[in-house]
Scaffold this active site. Structure first.
Site, PDB file in Angstrom:
ATOM      1  N   ILE A  58       0.895  -1.159   0.000  1.00  0.00           N
ATOM      2  CA  ILE A  58       0.000   0.000   0.000  1.00  0.00           C
ATOM      3  C   ILE A  58       0.936   1.212   0.000  1.00  0.00           C
ATOM      4  O   ILE A  58       1.890   1.271   0.786  1.00  0.00           O
ATOM      5  CB  ILE A  58      -0.966  -0.018   1.217  1.00  0.00           C
ATOM      6  CG1 ILE A  58      -1.835   1.240   1.260  1.00  0.00           C
ATOM      7  CG2 ILE A  58      -0.256  -0.202   2.541  1.00  0.00           C
ATOM      8  CD1 ILE A  58      -2.982   1.164   2.303  1.00  0.00           C
ATOM      9  N   SER A  59       0.693   2.150  -0.906  1.00  0.00           N
ATOM     10  CA  SER A  59       1.601   3.280  -1.061  1.00  0.00           C
ATOM     11  C   SER A  59       1.626   4.153   0.186  1.00  0.00           C
ATOM     12  O   SER A  59       0.684   4.183   0.978  1.00  0.00           O
ATOM     13  CB  SER A  59       1.183   4.138  -2.259  1.00  0.00           C
ATOM     14  OG  SER A  59       1.193   3.370  -3.428  1.00  0.00           O
TER      15      SER A  59
END
Ligand code: SAH
Length: 206
Positions: A58-59
């Site tokens: 997840i960024s």
């Protein structure tokens, strides 16, 4: 505790140059902890990327905010996203645009993201399992396109789905990657390099 962590994160994003108040409000509103596994939830509002299933990530909130800002979304924008992953970036976009069309090549992730987005009652999202390098499988044109995985070249099928006046944001490169914005004008594509980034690779399925 959660509120304090979110406030700290928002303050950090502001010092990193995120100015758009709608985007900051959206980051405040979308529960990032719901997009990551239980054992990492205490880190949900730290400004770091986190591992999700299937070896993906997840960024980092800053990167999500930055890419969103670069897209210059309007309430009527139709957005194509390649690399749904956890669905967190998708949720942020859904608050700021008309409809999000998001493709993920790992079935488990696509299904999980779909469930989470429905649970959050975000109904202006269509998710799809498949190879995003081939673009959305109808000849639809998009006002904005975001690719959240890195490649040396933007796949031509994706470029073809960008409307005139549209904006595409993607990390370009292999090991060394540069966040890049491409604007399609009447006559040409204008390319701006933004800053170095680090994303998982965009996979070309055969
Ligand atoms: N925005 C996501 C980022 C996930 S990481 C988030 O913050 O959760 C990038 C994702 O791109 C991975 O889930 C990976 O499976 C996906 N991906 C890689 N190549 C792809 C392709 N060709 N088509 C669709 N998705 C792809």
């Amino acid at each position: 505790m959660k509120n304090k962590n979110i406030q700290n994160l928002l303050a950090k994003l502001k010092t990193q140059g995120i100015k758009n108040s709608k985007i900051l409000q959206t980051i405040k509103k979308v529960p990032r902890e719901q997009f990551i596994s239980k054992n990492l939830q205490n880190q949900a509002y730290e400004n770091i990327p986190l591992p999700i299933q299937c070896g993906q990530t997840i960024s980092q909130p800053y990167i999500v905010a930055k890419m969103t800002e670069l897209l210059l979304l309007q309430p009527q924008s139709n957005v194509l996203e390649i690399g749904t992953g956890s669905g967190y970036q998708t949720a942020i976009l859904a608050h700021l645009a008309k409809h999000i069309f998001s493709i993920e090549r790992i079935k488990t992730l696509q299904l999980q993201a779909k469930k989470k987005l429905q649970k959050l009652k975000l109904y202006n999202i269509s998710t799809k399992y498949g190879d995003g390098t081939k673009g959305w499988p109808t000849n639809k044109l998009f006002d904005a396109i975001i690719i959240t995985a890195a490649s040396e070249k933007i796949p031509s099928k994706i470029m073809q789905q960008l409307k005139q006046g549209g904006i595409l944001v993607a990390p370009i490169g292999k090991k060394q990657q540069i966040l890049t914005r491409i604007s399609k004008t009447k006559k040409q594509f204008i390319q701006e390099t933004i800053e170095p980034v680090h994303f998982v690779p965009l996979i070309y399925d055969t």
